[in-house]
Design a protein around this motif. Sequence first.
Motif, PDB file in Angstrom:
ATOM      1  N   VAL A 125       0.846  -1.212   0.000  1.00 49.36           N
ATOM      2  CA  VAL A 125       0.000   0.000   0.000  1.00 49.36           C
ATOM      3  C   VAL A 125       0.869   1.245   0.000  1.00 49.36           C
ATOM      4  CG1 VAL A 125      -1.668   1.358   1.332  1.00 49.36           C
ATOM      5  CG2 VAL A 125      -1.965  -1.114   1.143  1.00 49.36           C
ATOM      6  N   LEU A 126       1.902   1.256   0.852  1.00 48.29           N
ATOM      7  CA  LEU A 126       2.756   2.441   1.013  1.00 48.29           C
ATOM      8  C   LEU A 126       3.646   2.698  -0.195  1.00 48.29           C
ATOM      9  CD1 LEU A 126       3.724   1.883   4.750  1.00 48.29           C
ATOM     10  CD2 LEU A 126       2.479   3.864   3.856  1.00 48.29           C
ATOM     11  N   THR A 127       3.936   1.663  -0.974  1.00 45.77           N
ATOM     12  CA  THR A 127       4.763   1.873  -2.168  1.00 45.77           C
ATOM     13  C   THR A 127       3.921   2.194  -3.404  1.00 45.77           C
ATOM     14  OG1 THR A 127       4.825  -0.548  -2.390  1.00 45.77           O
ATOM     15  CG2 THR A 127       6.773   0.501  -1.468  1.00 45.77           C
ATOM     16  N   LEU A 128       2.631   1.857  -3.371  1.00 46.78           N
ATOM     17  CA  LEU A 128       1.757   2.175  -4.505  1.00 46.78           C
ATOM     18  C   LEU A 128       1.248   3.611  -4.444  1.00 46.78           C
ATOM     19  CD1 LEU A 128      -0.410  -1.070  -4.855  1.00 46.78           C
ATOM     20  CD2 LEU A 128       1.281  -0.216  -6.488  1.00 46.78           C
ATOM     21  N   LEU A 129       1.102   4.154  -3.229  1.00 45.51           N
ATOM     22  CA  LEU A 129       0.521   5.484  -3.040  1.00 45.51           C
ATOM     23  C   LEU A 129       1.335   6.299  -2.033  1.00 45.51           C
ATOM     24  CD1 LEU A 129      -3.196   4.391  -2.591  1.00 45.51           C
ATOM     25  CD2 LEU A 129      -2.416   5.889  -4.422  1.00 45.51           C
ATOM     26  N   PRO A 130       1.373   7.632  -2.178  1.00 45.47           N
ATOM     27  CA  PRO A 130       1.954   8.455  -1.112  1.00 45.47           C
ATOM     28  C   PRO A 130       1.125   8.260   0.160  1.00 45.47           C
ATOM     29  CG  PRO A 130       1.602   9.752  -3.121  1.00 45.47           C
ATOM     30  CD  PRO A 130       0.908   8.437  -3.325  1.00 45.47           C
ATOM     31  N   TRP A 131       1.761   8.224   1.318  1.00 47.49           N
ATOM     32  CA  TRP A 131       1.067   7.916   2.568  1.00 47.49           C
ATOM     33  C   TRP A 131      -0.063   8.895   2.892  1.00 47.49           C
ATOM     34  CZ3 TRP A 131       0.701  11.255   6.719  1.00 47.49           C
ATOM     35  CH2 TRP A 131       1.518  12.377   6.681  1.00 47.49           C
ATOM     36  N   ASN A 132       0.045  10.145   2.405  1.00 45.05           N
ATOM     37  CA  ASN A 132      -0.976  11.151   2.730  1.00 45.05           C
ATOM     38  C   ASN A 132      -2.041  11.284   1.647  1.00 45.05           C
ATOM     39  OD1 ASN A 132       0.644  12.283   0.815  1.00 45.05           O
ATOM     40  ND2 ASN A 132       1.019  14.215   1.898  1.00 45.05           N
ATOM     41  N   ASP A 133      -2.096  10.341   0.732  1.00 38.28           N
ATOM     42  CA  ASP A 133      -3.154  10.340  -0.282  1.00 38.28           C
ATOM     43  C   ASP A 133      -4.510  10.212   0.422  1.00 38.28           C
ATOM     44  OD1 ASP A 133      -5.060   9.280  -2.305  1.00 38.28           O
ATOM     45  OD2 ASP A 133      -3.296   9.297  -3.608  1.00 38.28           O
ATOM     46  N   LYS A 134      -5.402  11.158   0.148  1.00 38.13           N
ATOM     47  CA  LYS A 134      -6.692  11.197   0.866  1.00 38.13           C
ATOM     48  C   LYS A 134      -7.539   9.935   0.655  1.00 38.13           C
ATOM     49  CE  LYS A 134      -7.332  16.197   1.317  1.00 38.13           C
ATOM     50  NZ  LYS A 134      -5.897  16.478   1.247  1.00 38.13           N
ATOM     51  N   SER A 135      -7.339   9.261  -0.458  1.00 36.74           N
ATOM     52  CA  SER A 135      -8.152   8.067  -0.741  1.00 36.74           C
ATOM     53  C   SER A 135      -7.860   6.921   0.230  1.00 36.74           C
ATOM     54  CB  SER A 135      -7.913   7.591  -2.182  1.00 36.74           C
ATOM     55  OG  SER A 135      -6.576   7.158  -2.354  1.00 36.74           O
ATOM     56  N   ILE A 136      -6.682   6.936   0.882  1.00 30.17           N
ATOM     57  CA  ILE A 136      -6.325   5.856   1.816  1.00 30.17           C
ATOM     58  C   ILE A 136      -7.286   5.833   3.000  1.00 30.17           C
ATOM     59  CG2 ILE A 136      -4.570   5.091   3.482  1.00 30.17           C
ATOM     60  CD1 ILE A 136      -2.434   5.826   1.467  1.00 30.17           C
ATOM     61  N   VAL A 137      -7.633   7.030   3.502  1.00 34.67           N
ATOM     62  CA  VAL A 137      -8.587   7.100   4.615  1.00 34.67           C
ATOM     63  C   VAL A 137     -10.020   7.038   4.097  1.00 34.67           C
ATOM     64  CG1 VAL A 137      -9.447   8.537   6.504  1.00 34.67           C
ATOM     65  CG2 VAL A 137      -6.991   8.358   6.096  1.00 34.67           C
ATOM     66  N   LYS A 138     -10.270   7.739   2.994  1.00 32.46           N
ATOM     67  CA  LYS A 138     -11.631   7.832   2.460  1.00 32.46           C
ATOM     68  C   LYS A 138     -12.155   6.480   1.985  1.00 32.46           C
ATOM     69  CE  LYS A 138     -14.268   9.943  -1.243  1.00 32.46           C
ATOM     70  NZ  LYS A 138     -14.140  10.490  -2.598  1.00 32.46           N
ATOM     71  N   ASP A 139     -11.373   5.771   1.170  1.00 30.21           N
ATOM     72  CA  ASP A 139     -11.819   4.500   0.575  1.00 30.21           C
ATOM     73  C   ASP A 139     -11.324   3.276   1.328  1.00 30.21           C
ATOM     74  OD1 ASP A 139     -12.980   6.019  -1.473  1.00 30.21           O
ATOM     75  OD2 ASP A 139     -11.132   5.969  -2.660  1.00 30.21           O
ATOM     76  N   GLY A 140     -10.313   3.461   2.172  1.00 33.04           N
ATOM     77  CA  GLY A 140      -9.654   2.316   2.809  1.00 33.04           C
ATOM     78  C   GLY A 140      -8.353   2.035   2.078  1.00 33.04           C
ATOM     79  N   SER A 141      -7.323   1.632   2.830  1.00 28.20           N
ATOM     80  CA  SER A 141      -5.979   1.500   2.243  1.00 28.20           C
ATOM     81  C   SER A 141      -5.919   0.502   1.091  1.00 28.20           C
ATOM     82  CB  SER A 141      -4.973   1.108   3.331  1.00 28.20           C
ATOM     83  OG  SER A 141      -5.399  -0.062   4.003  1.00 28.20           O
ATOM     84  N   TYR A 142      -6.593  -0.641   1.235  1.00 24.30           N
ATOM     85  CA  TYR A 142      -6.497  -1.676   0.205  1.00 24.30           C
ATOM     86  C   TYR A 142      -7.298  -1.306  -1.040  1.00 24.30           C
ATOM     87  CZ  TYR A 142      -4.184  -4.589   3.633  1.00 24.30           C
ATOM     88  OH  TYR A 142      -3.281  -5.069   4.542  1.00 24.30           O
ATOM     89  N   VAL A 143      -8.483  -0.710  -0.838  1.00 19.28           N
ATOM     90  CA  VAL A 143      -9.290  -0.268  -1.980  1.00 19.28           C
ATOM     91  C   VAL A 143      -8.545   0.827  -2.738  1.00 19.28           C
ATOM     92  CG1 VAL A 143     -11.438   0.879  -2.671  1.00 19.28           C
ATOM     93  CG2 VAL A 143     -11.489  -0.884  -0.919  1.00 19.28           C
TER      94      VAL A 143
END
Length: 499
Positions: A289-307
Amino acid sequence: MTSQTTTAGPGHHPHEPDRSNGPDAPDSPGSSGSSGSSDGLQAGLKNRHLSMIAIGGVIGAGLFVGSGAGIAAAGPAILLSYALVGLMVVFVMRMLGEMAAARPSSGSFSAYADQALGRWAGFSIGWLYWFFWVVVLAVEATAGAKILEGWVPGVPQWAWALIVMVVLTATNLVSVGSYGEFEFWFAGIKVVAIGAFVVVGLLAVFGVLPGSDNPGAGFAHLTDTGGFFPEGPGAILTGVLMVVFSFMGSEIVTLAAGESENPQRAVQKATNSVIWRIAVFYLGSIFIVLTLLPWNDKSIVKDGSYVAALNSIGIPHAGQVMNVIVLTAVLSCLNSGLYTASRMAFSLGGRGDAPKAFARTNKRGVPQAAILSSVVFGFVAVFFNYQWPDTVFQFLLNSSGAVALFVWLVICFTQLRMRGIILRESPEKLVVRMWLFPYLTWATIAMISFVLVYMLTDDDGRQQVLLSLLVAALVVAISLVREARNRKNRTAVETPANT
């Protein structure tokens, strides 16, 4: 096999059941590979069931649902939080494995605490653990109902929760084999899903996945947005508080081993494999998850890290795919929670610390009363969740919140004493040994104690620790009062005989 209950042997007072031939006997026939055991439980779990229970036991719904908040709080450093908690769990499982391989028991650490620390300890930690899992039943039933209601809105959420609870109660009542079969497939889906996620994610990270929408930045996202510690090194501890409870459930395999054909081998295998299971399923998937997206990408909290990670790759219908996987994790947790709570109640009944009916099994070797009593409390908790979610149910959640850490602490202190007991009584059964004993055991006690103290500095954590301590103190007080009353009764019975 006929219905039976554990009773006190000749010459034993009824308040002190004979532990030489009860559900938690040190060397019960059930541990030798027979089709049943002296406590009435059926050895109905196959090796493949135990293997998948061991693998799936460390993958809770919390990993899928709660990891996004941890990433947002600590950034890439959340990997160190998972590694620290994972190390703690590896040590605790090693200690528990040492005791469970030598003395397989349906009561696991509660039975060992009874033998090593005293009746009060076995009673207290057994009931606290039962309480923890019946509250989990309500949490998971509600989580599963929300997903199902989204798919079939015509059925109200409470009805879905009821349906899910009834179905899984029925499977647990049929036989231990049916529980094992359901858990085999539930855990199998989780394992395959995370394995596929790690493989596909790695290919996307390096830009070699055909048709991927992800830029394939390699490991750059681990440091390109504020460094590896964007919220400071202290955020590692904040992350620890957020991830610690997603590891609860690793110990289930030691309870289930008592109903397998070869308990010692099952425990040995599960204990030895816990390191790679945590490394792949927790650290591996969060790393992706952390290598696919920047850690502060809003979608991680909004959609869930795996989604969010699946969306970045371009997997179609990522949200629905993950909902299916989360529902599987929820059902698995419900299935195992009901099994675990009932077996702990069964063990407590056999030791005289719960109603005797809990220690009876039906002709299929299933502790029916223990299962039904556990699920009734689960139903009541579900009702509280719908009726008073912010008051009564929130109290139940908070008062069971730190029980996981209490259980791990008791396992550590028990192992310090049990090592000597096993060496004295049956040294040949010490086939799994805690590393660097007793130094690593004491180091683990220090780590868990530090987490509990650090929780007091966090608003949510403080409430959980204080309410959990309050409930624990109440249970310990009940156990001490019972013990004092039993002692008084024994004295009253023995005095006329001596005069």
